[in-house]
Design a protein around this motif. Sequence first.
Motif, PDB file in Angstrom:
ATOM      1  N   ASN A  27      -7.794  -6.812   1.425  1.00 33.70           N
ATOM      2  CA  ASN A  27      -6.611  -7.003   2.257  1.00 33.70           C
ATOM      3  C   ASN A  27      -6.214  -8.473   2.148  1.00 33.70           C
ATOM      4  OD1 ASN A  27      -4.685  -7.362   4.225  1.00 33.70           O
ATOM      5  ND2 ASN A  27      -5.837  -6.337   5.836  1.00 33.70           N
ATOM      6  N   PHE A  66     -11.458  -2.734  -1.774  1.00 30.94           N
ATOM      7  CA  PHE A  66     -10.086  -2.928  -1.318  1.00 30.94           C
ATOM      8  C   PHE A  66     -10.006  -4.281  -0.632  1.00 30.94           C
ATOM      9  CE2 PHE A  66      -6.956  -2.572   2.176  1.00 30.94           C
ATOM     10  CZ  PHE A  66      -5.814  -2.414   1.403  1.00 30.94           C
ATOM     11  N   TYR A  79     -14.242  -2.519   2.258  1.00 31.22           N
ATOM     12  CA  TYR A  79     -13.015  -3.147   2.743  1.00 31.22           C
ATOM     13  C   TYR A  79     -13.298  -4.626   2.963  1.00 31.22           C
ATOM     14  CZ  TYR A  79      -9.379  -4.606   6.005  1.00 31.22           C
ATOM     15  OH  TYR A  79      -8.362  -5.273   6.619  1.00 31.22           O
ATOM     16  N   VAL A  84      -5.116   2.934   3.749  1.00 28.09           N
ATOM     17  CA  VAL A  84      -5.962   2.955   2.556  1.00 28.09           C
ATOM     18  C   VAL A  84      -7.417   3.233   2.957  1.00 28.09           C
ATOM     19  CG1 VAL A  84      -6.880   1.565   0.649  1.00 28.09           C
ATOM     20  CG2 VAL A  84      -4.436   1.487   1.187  1.00 28.09           C
ATOM     21  N   GLN A  85      -7.867   2.576   4.013  1.00 27.74           N
ATOM     22  CA  GLN A  85      -9.239   2.814   4.474  1.00 27.74           C
ATOM     23  C   GLN A  85      -9.443   4.268   4.869  1.00 27.74           C
ATOM     24  OE1 GLN A  85     -11.070  -0.418   7.035  1.00 27.74           O
ATOM     25  NE2 GLN A  85      -8.901  -1.003   7.047  1.00 27.74           N
ATOM     26  N   LYS A 128     -12.271   5.915   2.596  1.00 30.40           N
ATOM     27  CA  LYS A 128     -13.592   5.560   3.137  1.00 30.40           C
ATOM     28  C   LYS A 128     -14.625   6.677   3.003  1.00 30.40           C
ATOM     29  CE  LYS A 128     -12.671   6.904   7.849  1.00 30.40           C
ATOM     30  NZ  LYS A 128     -12.466   6.567   9.204  1.00 30.40           N
ATOM     31  N   GLU A 186     -17.105 -10.229  -4.253  1.00 29.44           N
ATOM     32  CA  GLU A 186     -17.567  -8.917  -3.804  1.00 29.44           C
ATOM     33  C   GLU A 186     -18.332  -8.194  -4.910  1.00 29.44           C
ATOM     34  OE1 GLU A 186     -17.543  -7.752  -0.648  1.00 29.44           O
ATOM     35  OE2 GLU A 186     -16.737  -9.746  -0.219  1.00 29.44           O
ATOM     36  N   ASP A 198     -11.437  -8.041   4.341  1.00 27.59           N
ATOM     37  CA  ASP A 198     -10.273  -8.675   4.957  1.00 27.59           C
ATOM     38  C   ASP A 198     -10.281 -10.148   4.577  1.00 27.59           C
ATOM     39  OD1 ASP A 198      -8.182  -9.635   6.406  1.00 27.59           O
ATOM     40  OD2 ASP A 198      -8.904  -8.937   8.350  1.00 27.59           O
ATOM     41  N   GLY A 204      -4.688   0.548  -3.419  1.00 27.54           N
ATOM     42  CA  GLY A 204      -4.000   1.565  -2.639  1.00 27.54           C
ATOM     43  C   GLY A 204      -2.751   2.051  -3.333  1.00 27.54           C
ATOM     44  N   ALA A 215      -3.283  -1.278   5.361  1.00 26.33           N
ATOM     45  CA  ALA A 215      -4.728  -1.461   5.173  1.00 26.33           C
ATOM     46  C   ALA A 215      -5.500  -0.327   5.841  1.00 26.33           C
ATOM     47  CB  ALA A 215      -5.169  -2.817   5.730  1.00 26.33           C
ATOM     48  N   GLU A 216      -5.096   0.038   7.037  1.00 26.17           N
ATOM     49  CA  GLU A 216      -5.754   1.124   7.756  1.00 26.17           C
ATOM     50  C   GLU A 216      -5.563   2.455   7.022  1.00 26.17           C
ATOM     51  OE1 GLU A 216      -4.996  -2.252  10.359  1.00 26.17           O
ATOM     52  OE2 GLU A 216      -3.629  -1.095   9.118  1.00 26.17           O
ATOM     53  N   PHE A 260     -16.873   2.865  -0.669  1.00 27.84           N
ATOM     54  CA  PHE A 260     -15.696   2.039  -0.381  1.00 27.84           C
ATOM     55  C   PHE A 260     -16.081   0.786   0.381  1.00 27.84           C
ATOM     56  CE2 PHE A 260     -12.130   1.012   2.463  1.00 27.84           C
ATOM     57  CZ  PHE A 260     -11.075   0.935   1.561  1.00 27.84           C
TER      58      PHE A 260
END
Length: 178
Positions: free
Chosen positions: A55, A53, A79, A67-68, A72, A114, A81, A30, A64-65, A77
């Motif tokens: 978090n 991404f 995410y 960047v999403q 997104k 990931e 957590d 981000g 975080a929100e 993308f």
Amino acid sequence: MLGPKEFIDDAIEKIKAQIGDEKAIIALSGGVDSSVCSVLVGEAIGDNLTAVFVNHGLLREGEAEQVQEVFKDRLNFIYVDASDEFLSELEGVKDPEEKRKIIGRVFIEVFEREAEKVKNGENDTFKLTILRDAEEKDNMYPDARVLTRRFRFLENIVLFLSIVIFIILSVFLYYLLQ
């Protein structure tokens, strides 16, 4: 001399030439560096880029929100957590240098996990990172390789992308201040 649009178009063409039809994975923090690199590579190779991404639980409130929301619909993308994982590793650690090393190690572990999911057994998938991330990983895992044998793009144009980032920020600030 190239104008900003021509400079960006040239960067995208060079990225396309380097990556071709291969798949790529990029760690998207981000921040400016990874955001600009992600967008440029995404423009060049489209859905062959996956931006991850992570978090880590140490972000500013709402970051975080944000960047999403920004990425997104623009990139392929993902995410993740991993805040509980990071925070449990950091629990009780007082030394700032030790915290930095833990954050770096856990980030790499989460990103690698990931990346393996995205890779899904394909040998041609490779990872993108910024140079200082590669140097950090080499220091923590001397035998590990961040950049595969098939990928030398970033080593060749880190400076080029830094210039692109500077130009994009300059253009953004110019229009913002108009």
